[in-house]
Design a protein around this motif. Sequence first.
Motif, PDB file in Angstrom:
ATOM      1  N   SER A 159       6.697   2.199  -0.829  1.00 37.78           N
ATOM      2  CA  SER A 159       6.372   1.738   0.523  1.00 37.78           C
ATOM      3  C   SER A 159       5.551   2.787   1.258  1.00 37.78           C
ATOM      4  O   SER A 159       4.781   2.459   2.151  1.00 37.78           O
ATOM      5  N   SER A 160       5.685   4.059   0.874  1.00 33.79           N
ATOM      6  CA  SER A 160       4.873   5.050   1.579  1.00 33.79           C
ATOM      7  C   SER A 160       3.452   5.102   1.024  1.00 33.79           C
ATOM      8  O   SER A 160       2.529   5.537   1.708  1.00 33.79           O
ATOM      9  N   ILE A 161       3.272   4.671  -0.226  1.00 33.76           N
ATOM     10  CA  ILE A 161       1.901   4.535  -0.732  1.00 33.76           C
ATOM     11  C   ILE A 161       1.191   3.490   0.119  1.00 33.76           C
ATOM     12  O   ILE A 161       0.030   3.632   0.480  1.00 33.76           O
ATOM     13  N   GLY A 162       1.976   2.445   0.391  1.00 39.68           N
ATOM     14  CA  GLY A 162       1.469   1.449   1.325  1.00 39.68           C
ATOM     15  C   GLY A 162       0.413   0.552   0.712  1.00 39.68           C
ATOM     16  O   GLY A 162       0.051   0.679  -0.454  1.00 39.68           O
ATOM     17  N   GLY A 163      -0.048  -0.361   1.515  1.00 40.63           N
ATOM     18  CA  GLY A 163      -0.928  -1.407   1.001  1.00 40.63           C
ATOM     19  C   GLY A 163      -2.398  -1.030   0.990  1.00 40.63           C
ATOM     20  O   GLY A 163      -3.213  -1.793   0.482  1.00 40.63           O
ATOM     21  N   ARG A 164      -2.738   0.147   1.527  1.00 40.49           N
ATOM     22  CA  ARG A 164      -4.171   0.414   1.708  1.00 40.49           C
ATOM     23  C   ARG A 164      -4.924   0.426   0.390  1.00 40.49           C
ATOM     24  O   ARG A 164      -6.006  -0.131   0.284  1.00 40.49           O
ATOM     25  N   TYR A 165      -4.338   1.041  -0.600  1.00 44.18           N
ATOM     26  CA  TYR A 165      -5.029   1.147  -1.889  1.00 44.18           C
ATOM     27  C   TYR A 165      -5.164  -0.228  -2.524  1.00 44.18           C
ATOM     28  O   TYR A 165      -6.178  -0.569  -3.115  1.00 44.18           O
ATOM     29  N   LEU A 166      -4.079  -1.006  -2.405  1.00 48.50           N
ATOM     30  CA  LEU A 166      -4.114  -2.336  -2.995  1.00 48.50           C
ATOM     31  C   LEU A 166      -5.114  -3.205  -2.246  1.00 48.50           C
ATOM     32  O   LEU A 166      -5.827  -4.020  -2.836  1.00 48.50           O
ATOM     33  N   GLU A 167      -5.154  -3.016  -0.944  1.00 50.63           N
ATOM     34  CA  GLU A 167      -6.116  -3.732  -0.099  1.00 50.63           C
ATOM     35  C   GLU A 167      -7.531  -3.449  -0.610  1.00 50.63           C
ATOM     36  O   GLU A 167      -8.328  -4.348  -0.838  1.00 50.63           O
ATOM     37  N   ALA A 168      -7.797  -2.168  -0.789  1.00 44.95           N
ATOM     38  CA  ALA A 168      -9.127  -1.760  -1.251  1.00 44.95           C
ATOM     39  C   ALA A 168      -9.426  -2.375  -2.612  1.00 44.95           C
ATOM     40  O   ALA A 168     -10.535  -2.856  -2.863  1.00 44.95           O
ATOM     41  N   ALA A 169      -8.434  -2.381  -3.474  1.00 42.88           N
ATOM     42  CA  ALA A 169      -8.640  -2.940  -4.804  1.00 42.88           C
ATOM     43  C   ALA A 169      -8.952  -4.427  -4.712  1.00 42.88           C
ATOM     44  O   ALA A 169      -9.820  -4.944  -5.427  1.00 42.88           O
ATOM     45  N   ARG A 170      -8.236  -5.098  -3.785  1.00 44.86           N
ATOM     46  CA  ARG A 170      -8.445  -6.535  -3.671  1.00 44.86           C
ATOM     47  C   ARG A 170      -9.858  -6.818  -3.189  1.00 44.86           C
ATOM     48  O   ARG A 170     -10.550  -7.700  -3.694  1.00 44.86           O
ATOM     49  N   VAL A 171     -10.279  -6.039  -2.211  1.00 42.34           N
ATOM     50  CA  VAL A 171     -11.635  -6.211  -1.682  1.00 42.34           C
ATOM     51  C   VAL A 171     -12.658  -6.010  -2.803  1.00 42.34           C
ATOM     52  O   VAL A 171     -13.649  -6.707  -2.902  1.00 42.34           O
ATOM     53  N   ALA A 172     -12.356  -5.054  -3.696  1.00 36.20           N
ATOM     54  CA  ALA A 172     -13.271  -4.778  -4.805  1.00 36.20           C
ATOM     55  C   ALA A 172     -13.149  -5.806  -5.923  1.00 36.20           C
ATOM     56  O   ALA A 172     -13.774  -5.666  -6.969  1.00 36.20           O
ATOM     57  N   GLY A 173     -12.309  -6.819  -5.711  1.00 36.96           N
ATOM     58  CA  GLY A 173     -12.238  -7.919  -6.674  1.00 36.96           C
ATOM     59  C   GLY A 173     -11.308  -7.663  -7.838  1.00 36.96           C
ATOM     60  O   GLY A 173     -11.446  -8.263  -8.894  1.00 36.96           O
ATOM     61  N   CYS A 174     -10.346  -6.782  -7.646  1.00 38.03           N
ATOM     62  CA  CYS A 174      -9.413  -6.480  -8.735  1.00 38.03           C
ATOM     63  C   CYS A 174      -8.248  -7.465  -8.687  1.00 38.03           C
ATOM     64  O   CYS A 174      -7.631  -7.652  -7.640  1.00 38.03           O
ATOM     65  N   PRO A 176      -4.507  -8.971  -8.858  1.00 39.71           N
ATOM     66  CA  PRO A 176      -3.265  -8.292  -8.428  1.00 39.71           C
ATOM     67  C   PRO A 176      -2.548  -7.569  -9.570  1.00 39.71           C
ATOM     68  O   PRO A 176      -2.090  -6.444  -9.414  1.00 39.71           O
ATOM     69  N   MET A 177      -2.450  -8.208 -10.736  1.00 39.22           N
ATOM     70  CA  MET A 177      -1.706  -7.589 -11.835  1.00 39.22           C
ATOM     71  C   MET A 177      -2.375  -6.286 -12.246  1.00 39.22           C
ATOM     72  O   MET A 177      -1.728  -5.283 -12.494  1.00 39.22           O
ATOM     73  N   ARG A 178      -3.721  -6.352 -12.327  1.00 39.30           N
ATOM     74  CA  ARG A 178      -4.405  -5.148 -12.776  1.00 39.30           C
ATOM     75  C   ARG A 178      -4.246  -4.031 -11.747  1.00 39.30           C
ATOM     76  O   ARG A 178      -4.037  -2.878 -12.110  1.00 39.30           O
ATOM     77  N   THR A 184      -0.583   0.968  -8.377  1.00 40.63           N
ATOM     78  CA  THR A 184       0.789   1.167  -7.883  1.00 40.63           C
ATOM     79  C   THR A 184       1.629   1.983  -8.854  1.00 40.63           C
ATOM     80  O   THR A 184       2.241   2.987  -8.480  1.00 40.63           O
ATOM     81  N   LEU A 185       1.656   1.546 -10.103  1.00 40.16           N
ATOM     82  CA  LEU A 185       2.532   2.203 -11.071  1.00 40.16           C
ATOM     83  C   LEU A 185       2.155   3.673 -11.281  1.00 40.16           C
ATOM     84  O   LEU A 185       3.020   4.550 -11.202  1.00 40.16           O
ATOM     85  N   PRO A 186       0.853   3.973 -11.524  1.00 41.24           N
ATOM     86  CA  PRO A 186       0.512   5.396 -11.682  1.00 41.24           C
ATOM     87  C   PRO A 186       0.876   6.241 -10.462  1.00 41.24           C
ATOM     88  O   PRO A 186       1.349   7.368 -10.613  1.00 41.24           O
ATOM     89  N   LEU A 187       0.660   5.686  -9.262  1.00 36.80           N
ATOM     90  CA  LEU A 187       0.937   6.490  -8.069  1.00 36.80           C
ATOM     91  C   LEU A 187       2.436   6.694  -7.862  1.00 36.80           C
ATOM     92  O   LEU A 187       2.858   7.605  -7.166  1.00 36.80           O
ATOM     93  N   THR A 188       3.227   5.826  -8.444  1.00 36.73           N
ATOM     94  CA  THR A 188       4.683   5.952  -8.293  1.00 36.73           C
ATOM     95  C   THR A 188       5.253   6.918  -9.336  1.00 36.73           C
ATOM     96  O   THR A 188       6.436   7.234  -9.309  1.00 36.73           O
ATOM     97  N   THR A 189       4.405   7.369 -10.256  1.00 37.81           N
ATOM     98  CA  THR A 189       4.891   8.219 -11.351  1.00 37.81           C
ATOM     99  C   THR A 189       5.801   9.371 -10.912  1.00 37.81           C
ATOM    100  O   THR A 189       6.855   9.572 -11.522  1.00 37.81           O
ATOM    101  N   PRO A 190       5.430  10.156  -9.884  1.00 39.16           N
ATOM    102  CA  PRO A 190       6.318  11.280  -9.548  1.00 39.16           C
ATOM    103  C   PRO A 190       7.736  10.824  -9.226  1.00 39.16           C
ATOM    104  O   PRO A 190       8.700  11.449  -9.663  1.00 39.16           O
ATOM    105  N   ALA A 191       7.850   9.732  -8.486  1.00 46.39           N
ATOM    106  CA  ALA A 191       9.185   9.257  -8.113  1.00 46.39           C
ATOM    107  C   ALA A 191       9.943   8.772  -9.341  1.00 46.39           C
ATOM    108  O   ALA A 191      11.133   9.045  -9.501  1.00 46.39           O
ATOM    109  N   ILE A 192       9.253   8.035 -10.209  1.00 48.47           N
ATOM    110  CA  ILE A 192       9.923   7.521 -11.407  1.00 48.47           C
ATOM    111  C   ILE A 192      10.355   8.690 -12.286  1.00 48.47           C
ATOM    112  O   ILE A 192      11.505   8.762 -12.725  1.00 48.47           O
TER     113      ILE A 192
END
Lengths: 548, 318
Positions: A159-174, A176-178, A184-192
Amino acid sequence: MIFAAVAPVLTILVAFPLLFVVLQAIFPDIARGIFANPFSRFVETLFDKHLIAWTLNTLMLGGSVVLVASLVAVPLGILRGLFRVPFAGLWDVVFLVPFTIPPYIAALGWIMALQPRGYLEQITGVNFGGFLFSFWGVVFVMTLNVFPVVYFAVSRMVSSIGGRYLEAARVAGCPPMRSFWRITLPLTTPAIAASLLLVFAMSIEEFGTPAALAARSGFLVLVTGIEQRLSDYPIDLPGASLLSVILVVIAMAAFVLQHRIVSRRDFQTVSGKPGANRAAELGVWRIPVVLFFAIIGFLGAVMPILSVVLTASTRTISGGLAADNFSTENFAEIFANSGGAMEALGTSLSLGLGAAVITGILGTMTAYVVVRQRTVSSRILDFLTLMPNTIPGVVVAVGLILAWNQPWLPVTPYNTIGVLVLAYCCLLLPYPVRYANAALRQVSVSLEDAARVAGAGGIKVFFRILMPLIFPSILAAMLLVFAVAARELVATILLAPIGTKTVALFIWRQFEQGSVGMGMAMSVMAIAITMTIPVAVAIWARKQGRLF
Amino acid sequence: MKSLKTVLLAGFACLALTGNAMAQSVTVYTAGPGGLIEKLAAGFKDETGIDVNVFQATTGKVMARLEAESANPVADVVISASWKTATSFAKKDMLLDYTSANAKTVPDFLKGPGYVAQGISALAIAWNPKSGTPKPADWSDLTKAEYKDLITMPDPAQSGSAYELLAALTAQPDLGWKLFEGLAANKMIVPGANAQALNPVLQGAKAVVFGAVDYIGLSQAAKGESIEVIFPKSGTVIAPRPMMILKTSSHQNEAKKFIDYVLSDAGQAMVAKTQLMPARSDVKADRPLIADLKILEVDPKTDRKAVLDRFAKTFGME
């Protein structure tokens, strides 16, 4: 500057007692203050023919619990962090429940629910005794005890990564799964990685569950060997300490692996004003997601508690769930002995709060030093704060006695309630350190630089800039510490100052006298009262409009 | 940051100051049962005005704490559930040589220089009458097919008394290891310490405990649990619980008074009430006593490790 403050405190809190564990492993007579015959017990312990099997079993158990916990808790955490999950606050509270149940009670609860003629068979006619008393049964129960560590770390992080990165990805036509797999998953690596390291450490040192479930299937681990050395006369402190050192070595390997994973990349995602975090809607997935949460919640929290409540509400165990066997006697007896029971509850809650506050502050400072300084000495500090979590509580307790009962100490907390505060802080410091460490890795240095340029001093930067950003993770860790400290037993049995009553001791003494029902009644009360604090925090967090 | 350290140190200093013991007190480290020591402490305080500080745990944990504290001992009196702790402490010259006037009627084999029994437990068969199995009368009955998959035993590696039973029975010419091989063939499980062996039998998952601690079973039965304690015909082992005063004690007079009190009529009555056999032969109890049991001895020369290893091998616990 912070290093100078943290290092001495950690030395007293962690290094001092652990040094004595190592000394005890080397010098058999250290307890008498004699440094004679070093290494004389090594051969006997290290050439024990079981040692290799125990070590392999330990690795297998730790690895399996890590695997199953990640399969369950990572998806749960990501869903909770990214989406608007119905009853979100409720799940956070429910997933804290396993932490308020002492592992030996949870194991006994599962045994009484699933063994042949257990509660499940009495109600439905089937039992899962064969599964429960197998390797995978131990993994199942242990995973349910520890998965919240991963869930809270991942959900706070996502939740602290937040939607901004995903937003940007969506705008770039990526699609959701990709974007999930690539962002999301790579950025969550430290916590995992950090939380799985905790899970690994917990599952290689936890004694209650393997002892209750695995011993009869002949699946023995290092902790079983350690406990055997301390359970009958003549006890073998050097042997127990040496086996603990082996556990530390195993954990060190896991620690290095984790460190490699999180140091490979830069995870700084919080580099500006945090955007308003809008959780996405689940849409058609609402029902399956809620079911997923509900099933895990039922298994992790409701099932064991149900078993505990049933045992507490029946007059005799052999009477089973017959109408004439239900009674409130056990609860009535707790109330009749309310003096002792209330005193124990008060002591445990105060110890829990004290440990949570101290480890929260210390853990955050330690993590800050480790993440920002990246020197060898800070790396050592980092591993030092994981070590207590890899050594069985009973051995840490022996180290604490050896350390704090030295005749040359001018003052000592030994035989006062202070030694329990020390013990819990030492044992539980790993939680806030790991959580804060993962959270800090996401905060960009540029924020601190900006504040410094604007003229703020170090302490001000820490409290005004960093703390608000990482506080949700720290608070989650502090709640875990509170819950565990309020029910710690293994170290407490050995260390309890004379005349001190804690909840776990109260329960254990009931069991030991054969009053299982009364012990279970006390457990019900303890779980209910311990849970009021997380519930209060959850309600407060809702009002604040953020995750606690 | 400096201030935080000061606060912590000041806190510890305060805590350390509150830890000073009262002038008139005695510190007792004891193995269970917890209810008994609480009653004894209260009765002793009423009679003498001396406070009893209690540390209660399992024998293993009591010994671990004593061992870890040996640089700076805290305990005055130790009560353990394992007789050999007393004999070995006496050998190491750790005990104060004291014979209580109240110990006159304690049989000679239950006292020594510096130690005396508080009470005695024996090992027995604990059987659940609701299990649908026939009532066993002897150890060897449990190798019969009716009990297949229905037996538990406390782990001799974790329970001193279970080890003594194992050592005594395997040394009997007519029983020997054959008995335990029969039990292994009958799928007997060894789930851990005493309580873990009893629980499955209470709930009905299993039918019978091989080598249950008698007083726990008897007090469960008194509570209404469906459990019967059977003393096998061919004999069993007893586990006297020794009390001893450490030489390092700085409250030796209070400690002596405490031993006297436990061996007094009032103290022994409390012991009997927990379903333990009293140490004094002239105190009555509502249960079979030493004279009613056939007691098996354990040869002190038995190689403990070899016996435990063979047991583990027999039951696939390697």
